[in-house]
Motif scaffolding. Sequence first.
Motif, short mmCIF file in Angstrom:
data_model
loop_
_atom_site.label_atom_id
_atom_site.label_comp_id
_atom_site.label_asym_id
_atom_site.label_seq_id
_atom_site.Cartn_x
_atom_site.Cartn_y
_atom_site.Cartn_z
N HIS A 44 0.85 -1.23 0.12
CA HIS A 44 -0.05 -0.04 0.04
C HIS A 44 0.84 1.30 0.02
CE1 HIS A 44 -3.64 -2.51 0.26
NE2 HIS A 44 -3.13 -3.14 1.56
N GLU A 45 2.07 1.11 0.39
CA GLU A 45 3.14 2.42 0.49
C GLU A 45 3.88 2.39 -0.79
OE1 GLU A 45 3.24 0.17 3.13
OE2 GLU A 45 2.08 1.14 4.66
N ASN A 46 3.67 1.36 -1.72
CA ASN A 46 4.63 0.98 -2.71
C ASN A 46 6.27 1.36 -2.56
OD1 ASN A 46 4.80 0.50 -5.72
ND2 ASN A 46 4.96 2.67 -6.29
N LEU A 47 6.60 0.63 -1.54
CA LEU A 47 8.02 0.72 -0.84
C LEU A 47 8.43 -0.66 -1.02
CD1 LEU A 47 10.15 1.99 0.78
CD2 LEU A 47 8.56 1.28 2.90
N LEU A 48 9.76 -0.67 -1.34
CA LEU A 48 10.50 -2.00 -1.27
C LEU A 48 11.71 -1.60 -0.18
CD1 LEU A 48 11.28 -2.93 -5.23
CD2 LEU A 48 9.51 -3.89 -3.51
N ARG A 49 11.84 -2.85 0.58
CA ARG A 49 12.91 -2.41 1.59
C ARG A 49 13.79 -3.81 1.47
NH1 ARG A 49 10.25 -2.75 7.03
NH2 ARG A 49 12.36 -2.29 7.55
N PHE A 50 15.26 -3.46 1.45
CA PHE A 50 16.05 -4.71 1.24
C PHE A 50 17.07 -4.77 2.64
CE2 PHE A 50 14.71 -3.81 -3.23
CZ PHE A 50 14.40 -5.02 -3.34
N ASN A 51 17.69 -5.82 2.75
CA ASN A 51 18.61 -6.00 3.72
C ASN A 51 20.10 -6.03 3.02
OD1 ASN A 51 20.42 -7.46 5.56
ND2 ASN A 51 18.61 -8.38 6.35
N PRO A 52 20.76 -4.66 3.50
CA PRO A 52 21.93 -4.58 2.84
C PRO A 52 23.16 -5.47 3.29
CG PRO A 52 21.64 -3.15 4.81
CD PRO A 52 20.32 -3.71 4.42
N GLN A 53 22.93 -5.96 4.45
CA GLN A 53 23.80 -7.09 4.93
C GLN A 53 23.76 -8.39 3.80
OE1 GLN A 53 24.35 -8.18 8.75
NE2 GLN A 53 25.71 -9.94 8.34
N LEU A 54 22.65 -8.89 3.63
CA LEU A 54 22.37 -10.14 2.84
C LEU A 54 22.83 -9.74 1.33
CD1 LEU A 54 19.13 -11.64 4.60
CD2 LEU A 54 21.76 -12.16 4.75
N TYR A 55 22.36 -8.36 1.10
CA TYR A 55 22.65 -7.97 -0.41
C TYR A 55 24.38 -8.05 -0.63
CZ TYR A 55 23.46 -4.48 -4.28
OH TYR A 55 23.77 -4.11 -5.87
N ARG A 56 24.97 -7.52 0.21
CA ARG A 56 26.48 -7.68 0.13
C ARG A 56 26.83 -9.14 0.13
NH1 ARG A 56 26.18 -3.41 3.96
NH2 ARG A 56 26.54 -4.85 5.58
N GLU A 57 26.51 -10.05 0.84
CA GLU A 57 26.94 -11.39 1.02
C GLU A 57 26.39 -12.06 0.01
OE1 GLU A 57 25.81 -12.31 5.17
OE2 GLU A 57 27.07 -11.09 6.02
N ASN A 58 25.38 -11.87 -0.68
CA ASN A 58 24.75 -12.70 -1.76
C ASN A 58 24.60 -11.84 -2.99
OD1 ASN A 58 24.19 -15.08 0.25
ND2 ASN A 58 23.55 -13.42 1.31
N HIS A 59 25.44 -11.28 -3.46
CA HIS A 59 25.28 -10.10 -4.51
C HIS A 59 24.61 -10.60 -5.70
CE1 HIS A 59 26.11 -6.10 -5.95
NE2 HIS A 59 26.42 -6.67 -7.02
N ALA A 60 25.24 -11.42 -6.52
CA ALA A 60 24.52 -11.77 -7.67
C ALA A 60 23.16 -12.53 -7.57
CB ALA A 60 25.48 -12.95 -8.34
N HIS A 61 22.82 -13.54 -6.60
CA HIS A 61 21.74 -14.29 -6.53
C HIS A 61 20.61 -13.14 -6.01
CE1 HIS A 61 18.43 -16.74 -4.76
NE2 HIS A 61 19.02 -17.73 -5.70
N PHE A 62 21.18 -12.16 -4.93
CA PHE A 62 20.14 -11.40 -4.64
C PHE A 62 19.65 -10.38 -5.54
CE2 PHE A 62 18.71 -7.54 -2.28
CZ PHE A 62 18.40 -7.90 -1.05
N LEU A 63 20.53 -9.93 -6.46
CA LEU A 63 20.09 -8.97 -7.56
C LEU A 63 18.86 -9.85 -8.53
CD1 LEU A 63 23.30 -7.17 -8.53
CD2 LEU A 63 21.04 -6.13 -7.61
#
Length: 164
Positions: A44-63
């Motif tokens: 309802h807020e049209n908002l995406l929140r991501f975990n920066p630590q998991l993004y750094r540690e799993n970069h390619a799969h995360f993207l």
Amino acid sequence: MPDLLNQRIESCYQQAEAFFKRSFKRPEVSLKLRGQKAGVAHLHENLLRFNPQLYRENHAHFLEQTVAHEVAHLIAHQMFGSGIQPHGEEWQLIMRGVYELPPHRCHTYAVQRRTALRYIYRCKCPEQDFAFSAQRHTLVGKGRRYLCRRCRATLVFSGQQRRE
């Protein structure tokens, strides 16, 4: 905001727009998510929140997977409304048909759990102790009482703490 993350989000939106032949409002994006979740879509807020630590540690799969997973939630909501299941057939259609990705509900990233301080409570039972969270320990300080299920005595703080 990392450029690759923004580029992937935009790419997901462009794929959805080409597939459904309509435009979609772009979301606000935040990297302020902690804990075990890799991403969250606030419909309802049209908002995406991501975990920066998991993004750094799993970069390619995360993207590839996580970003598409969360964008698919917003696309499904805009296409089909609020009455759909979060990982239902509409969301799965978008994951498979638009992004050509498996519709996995959960990630398998290694998540380090924080150690928590526990407050040790005891009753009259021998060799029995209860590890309370900081929140529950605070409630006891405000007058809340907890009883042992076995002996029905009030649990009392022992003065000891431990890390779990």
